[in-house]
Design a protein around this motif. Structure first.
Motif, PDB file in Angstrom:
ATOM      1  N   ILE A 117       2.447  -9.538   2.177  1.00 33.32           N
ATOM      2  CA  ILE A 117       1.686 -10.724   2.595  1.00 33.32           C
ATOM      3  C   ILE A 117       0.651 -11.087   1.548  1.00 33.32           C
ATOM      4  O   ILE A 117       0.454 -12.278   1.230  1.00 33.32           O
ATOM      5  CB  ILE A 117       1.005 -10.466   3.949  1.00 33.32           C
ATOM      6  CG1 ILE A 117       2.060 -10.246   5.046  1.00 33.32           C
ATOM      7  CG2 ILE A 117       0.077 -11.612   4.319  1.00 33.32           C
ATOM      8  CD1 ILE A 117       2.926 -11.464   5.295  1.00 33.32           C
ATOM      9  N   ARG A 118      -0.007 -10.087   0.974  1.00 34.22           N
ATOM     10  CA  ARG A 118      -1.045 -10.381  -0.023  1.00 34.22           C
ATOM     11  C   ARG A 118      -0.438 -11.057  -1.254  1.00 34.22           C
ATOM     12  O   ARG A 118      -1.012 -12.003  -1.802  1.00 34.22           O
ATOM     13  CB  ARG A 118      -1.780  -9.089  -0.408  1.00 34.22           C
ATOM     14  CG  ARG A 118      -2.549  -8.470   0.742  1.00 34.22           C
ATOM     15  CD  ARG A 118      -3.566  -7.448   0.277  1.00 34.22           C
ATOM     16  NE  ARG A 118      -2.967  -6.291  -0.359  1.00 34.22           N
ATOM     17  CZ  ARG A 118      -2.503  -5.226   0.284  1.00 34.22           C
ATOM     18  NH1 ARG A 118      -2.538  -5.186   1.599  1.00 34.22           N
ATOM     19  NH2 ARG A 118      -1.999  -4.196  -0.369  1.00 34.22           N
ATOM     20  N   PHE A 119       0.720 -10.582  -1.689  1.00 28.95           N
ATOM     21  CA  PHE A 119       1.374 -11.217  -2.840  1.00 28.95           C
ATOM     22  C   PHE A 119       1.846 -12.621  -2.482  1.00 28.95           C
ATOM     23  O   PHE A 119       1.732 -13.551  -3.286  1.00 28.95           O
ATOM     24  CB  PHE A 119       2.545 -10.353  -3.320  1.00 28.95           C
ATOM     25  CG  PHE A 119       2.136  -9.277  -4.285  1.00 28.95           C
ATOM     26  CD1 PHE A 119       2.358  -9.419  -5.639  1.00 28.95           C
ATOM     27  CD2 PHE A 119       1.507  -8.124  -3.843  1.00 28.95           C
ATOM     28  CE1 PHE A 119       1.980  -8.429  -6.543  1.00 28.95           C
ATOM     29  CE2 PHE A 119       1.122  -7.135  -4.726  1.00 28.95           C
ATOM     30  CZ  PHE A 119       1.358  -7.292  -6.079  1.00 28.95           C
ATOM     31  N   ASN A 176      -3.444   1.193   3.698  1.00 33.00           N
ATOM     32  CA  ASN A 176      -2.511   1.488   4.784  1.00 33.00           C
ATOM     33  C   ASN A 176      -2.902   0.764   6.067  1.00 33.00           C
ATOM     34  O   ASN A 176      -2.050   0.295   6.823  1.00 33.00           O
ATOM     35  CB  ASN A 176      -2.463   2.998   5.036  1.00 33.00           C
ATOM     36  CG  ASN A 176      -1.876   3.754   3.871  1.00 33.00           C
ATOM     37  OD1 ASN A 176      -1.074   3.212   3.126  1.00 33.00           O
ATOM     38  ND2 ASN A 176      -2.274   5.010   3.704  1.00 33.00           N
ATOM     39  N   ARG A 177      -4.205   0.657   6.314  1.00 35.52           N
ATOM     40  CA  ARG A 177      -4.670  -0.028   7.517  1.00 35.52           C
ATOM     41  C   ARG A 177      -4.402  -1.526   7.450  1.00 35.52           C
ATOM     42  O   ARG A 177      -4.167  -2.163   8.479  1.00 35.52           O
ATOM     43  CB  ARG A 177      -6.171   0.203   7.714  1.00 35.52           C
ATOM     44  CG  ARG A 177      -6.567   1.613   8.089  1.00 35.52           C
ATOM     45  CD  ARG A 177      -6.012   2.023   9.449  1.00 35.52           C
ATOM     46  NE  ARG A 177      -4.699   2.692   9.325  1.00 35.52           N
ATOM     47  CZ  ARG A 177      -3.924   2.987  10.335  1.00 35.52           C
ATOM     48  NH1 ARG A 177      -4.273   2.674  11.557  1.00 35.52           N
ATOM     49  NH2 ARG A 177      -2.768   3.575  10.139  1.00 35.52           N
ATOM     50  N   LEU A 178      -4.467  -2.111   6.256  1.00 34.05           N
ATOM     51  CA  LEU A 178      -4.240  -3.555   6.122  1.00 34.05           C
ATOM     52  C   LEU A 178      -2.850  -3.946   6.620  1.00 34.05           C
ATOM     53  O   LEU A 178      -2.660  -5.019   7.198  1.00 34.05           O
ATOM     54  CB  LEU A 178      -4.423  -3.986   4.666  1.00 34.05           C
ATOM     55  CG  LEU A 178      -5.865  -4.042   4.156  1.00 34.05           C
ATOM     56  CD1 LEU A 178      -5.883  -4.342   2.666  1.00 34.05           C
ATOM     57  CD2 LEU A 178      -6.678  -5.084   4.909  1.00 34.05           C
ATOM     58  N   SER A 179      -1.883  -3.090   6.401  1.00 36.34           N
ATOM     59  CA  SER A 179      -0.531  -3.401   6.858  1.00 36.34           C
ATOM     60  C   SER A 179      -0.445  -3.429   8.378  1.00 36.34           C
ATOM     61  O   SER A 179       0.427  -4.081   8.948  1.00 36.34           O
ATOM     62  CB  SER A 179       0.464  -2.375   6.305  1.00 36.34           C
ATOM     63  OG  SER A 179       0.181  -1.080   6.809  1.00 36.34           O
ATOM     64  N   LYS A 180      -1.375  -2.737   9.049  1.00 38.67           N
ATOM     65  CA  LYS A 180      -1.368  -2.715  10.511  1.00 38.67           C
ATOM     66  C   LYS A 180      -1.948  -3.997  11.104  1.00 38.67           C
ATOM     67  O   LYS A 180      -1.770  -4.268  12.288  1.00 38.67           O
ATOM     68  CB  LYS A 180      -2.178  -1.509  11.019  1.00 38.67           C
ATOM     69  CG  LYS A 180      -1.662  -0.161  10.545  1.00 38.67           C
ATOM     70  CD  LYS A 180      -0.264   0.130  11.058  1.00 38.67           C
ATOM     71  CE  LYS A 180       0.194   1.517  10.631  1.00 38.67           C
ATOM     72  NZ  LYS A 180       1.583   1.803  11.074  1.00 38.67           N
ATOM     73  N   VAL A 181      -2.691  -4.764  10.294  1.00 38.91           N
ATOM     74  CA  VAL A 181      -3.285  -6.019  10.786  1.00 38.91           C
ATOM     75  C   VAL A 181      -2.633  -7.211  10.095  1.00 38.91           C
ATOM     76  O   VAL A 181      -3.252  -8.246   9.889  1.00 38.91           O
ATOM     77  CB  VAL A 181      -4.815  -6.021  10.583  1.00 38.91           C
ATOM     78  CG1 VAL A 181      -5.469  -4.979  11.449  1.00 38.91           C
ATOM     79  CG2 VAL A 181      -5.179  -5.804   9.118  1.00 38.91           C
ATOM     80  N   ARG A 182      -1.375  -7.040   9.714  1.00 34.52           N
ATOM     81  CA  ARG A 182      -0.561  -8.094   9.127  1.00 34.52           C
ATOM     82  C   ARG A 182      -1.156  -8.637   7.830  1.00 34.52           C
ATOM     83  O   ARG A 182      -1.104  -9.834   7.558  1.00 34.52           O
ATOM     84  CB  ARG A 182      -0.360  -9.227  10.138  1.00 34.52           C
ATOM     85  CG  ARG A 182       0.323  -8.745  11.405  1.00 34.52           C
ATOM     86  CD  ARG A 182       0.658  -9.866  12.340  1.00 34.52           C
ATOM     87  NE  ARG A 182       1.293  -9.347  13.559  1.00 34.52           N
ATOM     88  CZ  ARG A 182       1.722 -10.104  14.555  1.00 34.52           C
ATOM     89  NH1 ARG A 182       1.623 -11.418  14.472  1.00 34.52           N
ATOM     90  NH2 ARG A 182       2.264  -9.558  15.620  1.00 34.52           N
TER      91      ARG A 182
END
Length: 678
Positions: free
Chosen positions: A76-78, A65-71
């Motif tokens: 993005i990962r896919f 969930n935190r990763l989505s807050k730092v773009r």
């Protein structure tokens, strides 16, 4: 070191931490494999990132969930992985090949499908979200609510859609390694075909009879049911997911009311965490919808918490409003000045009345009613002297750290480890049950770390004791109890079956009328489960007890004594008449501590060193020589009221009396209105 890393990363387990590390390392490895270039290395790194990512999403990891807050969100990962595939093809001198252009076209089209897929999912969810969600309310006979879409279409839809690129990625990698374009083209076709089918499968659920009626129709049907049911007493509750226990503790009392009960909730998350009940439940998230709900027959409204949304019902003058709280303690929350907003405040015993008098927060004595604590009926009395080799049990049930850093909030930080060390080293031995408050560690990392250390102490002591033949107990009986647990849990799962797997809130509202026979069987099975649970391990085995089961009162009933902090847990335990100790973590001194906190007047007072625990253990080992037994009996009457009549009778009497007052007020208003017109 691992536990520190888990706490810093805010992941739930070593496996979750390992998955997070693998995912983070996987992407640099993907880039390195693309630059080398190495198809096998790229395939391995891609597999690791897919698996780790999926595992973390499945666990609902905080880190993801935190990763989505730092773009660095899932999309993005896919996308990065797909771009790195193109880099790999370029480094393999395939940038002019058919598969390179097919891959580019595939990924562009693939992301093109994601826009309508995301829009359809959002639209379906919005159209199926009703203005009210219900349980035990017959809406099905009044309005047509269609079945929810298949769960697999709406459950984690973004991840499902993104993972469809796996076919294209696999085909492209096989082509890059083998040189045969066919594999890549097949993979591309599979990915795009599945993406198209996903969109097509969603489309029918946004139109026609596949969507529930509009808000106006649903609210009208709810009002029609209310007019037919004619509720008289409402339990109103608003709060967070973690506060669901505050309303759950009143469900059994509501089921025993002499008047027609209704439960009104304000948050969907509370409805999702509400314990099974036979009482009708209406969840109304919107304030305007609540204020327009037809509650004209309600005469008494009960409030279990002081929260801002209470104002939406407090504004209704035709009913009397009562604060009943969610526990009885000497905490400042028990004398909240907001309590004067209610017509009456119901407390357990004389102590609650005196607290308000001393606090002088504007609650008048004539507005306070003593009704006992109906929830305490299941609590049993002393187990008797620990004869015939029975090992006495001491429950350590600290409260949580609270909203500020007052050292008196909880014993966990300063005394917890000392308490547990003293108990596990006691001679003659005792069994330790550690049951922390469910909020522990939610605000304070220090409290969370202390909880982990105490858990480790208890578990280590349990391992040592398990190796000692003196504490083995009846192994055959434990084996039978474990078999009973398996049988009971299987039956509970069977009973939960279809009734516990509703597609969404609309379908759950339609089909949420309780099966009384099922409900009664589940209640009986839970009682059997509790009995089997305690028989499934040695009576001398230390235990950490977390989660909803076994319940706190179940722990009370198998314990000979308790150690706790200033909280409603202490007041509840006093109902058992058993010895107890309370920590003075702020080190006020025994006399001042007792002066400030009524519930500890018959307790052994512990300092942060916990050296006074010997006094508690002496009372457990020889109840006849217990110096505080008489004081506990007197304090029980003062805090919780008399044993007779039973508390539920007192509660029903108070409800009936207040109903009469509400009727009298309403009748007076009608007379005044009639006089004004004449």
């Amino acid at each position: 070191m691992i536990s520190t890393a888990i706490r810093v990363a805010r992941v739930g387990s070593p496996a979750e931490l390992a998955a997070a590390v693998l995912m983070m390392l996987g992407f640099p490895c993907l880039m390195l494999a693309a630059l080398l270039p190495s198809v096998p290395a790229f395939a391995v790194a891609a597999a690791v990132t897919y698996l780790a990512d999926n595992y973390l999403h499945h666990r609902g990891s905080y880190l993801v969930n935190r990763l989505s807050k730092v773009r660095a969100g899932v999309s993005i990962r896919f996308l990065v992985r797909e771009l790195l595939v193109l880099l790999l093809l370029a480094r393999l001198d395939l940038s002019r090949s058919l598969i390179f252009y097919a891959a580019i076209a595939c990924f562009i089209a693939f992301y093109g499908f994601q826009a309508p897929q995301g829009a359809l999912v959002t639209l379906i969810r919005n159209r199926r979200r009703m203005p009210v969600a219900t349980r035990n309310v017959d809406l099905a006979s009044r309005i047509a609510i269609p079945d929810a879409p298949p769960r697999f279409l709406l459950e984690r839809p973004t991840e499902k859609m993104l993972h469809l690129d796996l076919a294209a990625l696999t085909g492209i990698l096989v082509t890059a390694e083998s040189g045969s374009t066919a594999y890549g083209m097949v993979g591309v076709g599979v990915t795009l075909g599945l993406a198209f089918l996903y969109v097509v499968a969603l489309a029918p659920y946004v139109r026609g009879r596949r969507i529930p009626p509009d808000a106006e129709t649903v609210l009208a049907a709810t009002d029609a049911w209310l007019r037919e049911y004619r509720p008289q007493t409402v339990l109103y509750f608003s709060g967070s997911k973690d506060s669901a226990y505050q309303v759950n503790m009143w469900l059994e009392t509501m089921e025993q009311l002499d008047t027609r009960p209704l439960i009104v909730l304000r948050e969907r998350v509370i409805l999702q965490n509400l314990a099974p009940t036979t009482v009708p439940v209406i969840c109304v998230p919107g304030g305007i919808h609540l204020m327009n709900l037809d509650l004209r027959t309600v005469r008494v409204a009960l409030y279990a918490a002081n929260v801002g949304k209470n104002i939406h019902l407090l504004r209704v003058p035709t009913m009397k409003h009562v604060f009943i709280g969610h526990g009885d303690s000497d905490k400042i929350a028990s004398v909240n000045p907001f309590s004067k907003a209610y017509d009456e405040v119901w407390v357990a015993g004389r102590a609650g009345r005196d607290r308000y008098a001393i606090a002088d927060v504007g609650v008048r004595d004539e507005d306070i009613v003593e009704v006992g604590r109906p929830q305490l009926a299941p609590i049993r009395g002393p187990l008797g002297a620990p004869t015939d080799g029975r090992i006495p049990t001491v429950l350590y049930a600290p409260t949580w750290e609270g909203w500020d850093d007052d050292p008196g909030n909880t014993s966990l930080l300063l005394a917890g480890e000392n308490i547990v060390r003293e108990l596990v080293a006691a001679d003659p031995p005792v069994r330790v049950l550690y049951k922390p408050h469910p909020f522990t560690g939610t605000r304070s990392e220090e409290a969370g770390a202390a909880h982990e250390r105490i858990t480790a102490l208890v578990e280590k002591a349990a391992v040592v004791r398990a190796a000692d033949p003196r504490f083995l107990g009846d192994v055959d009986e434990q084996t039978r109890a474990k078999a009973d647990l398996v049988r009971i849990e299987a039956r509970l799962a069977e009973l939960a079956g279809p009734a516990g797997e509703k597609g969404d809130e609309a379908e759950a509202s339609r089909d949420g009328v309780v099966d009384v026979e099922r409900h009664e069987e589940i209640a009986k099975l839970r009682t059997e489960w509790n009995d089997a649970y305690w028989r499934s391990f040695s009576a001398g085995e230390h235990r950490v007890v977390t989660g909803a089961e076994p319940r706190l009162y179940d722990c009370f009933n198998v314990s000979d004594a308790m150690v706790s902090d200033i909280s409603s847990v202490v007041s509840d335990f006093i109902a058992s008449g058993k010895p107890y100790a309370v920590t003075d973590s702020a080190e006020l001194g025994a006399e001042e501590f007792k002066r400030q906190n009524t519930a500890v007047r018959a307790a052994v007072i512990l300092g942060n060193s916990a050296q006074e625990l010997g006094l508690l253990l002496d009372a457990v080992r020889d109840p006849a020589a217990d110096p505080l037994a008489g004081e506990r009996a007197e304090l029980k009457r003062y805090l919780l009221g008399p044993d007779e009549p039973p508390s539920i009778e007192q509660f029903n009497t108070a409800t009936a009396d207040l109903t009469v007052k509400a009727e009298a007020r309403n009748a007076g208003q009608k007379r005044q209105a009639a006089a004004a017109r004449s």
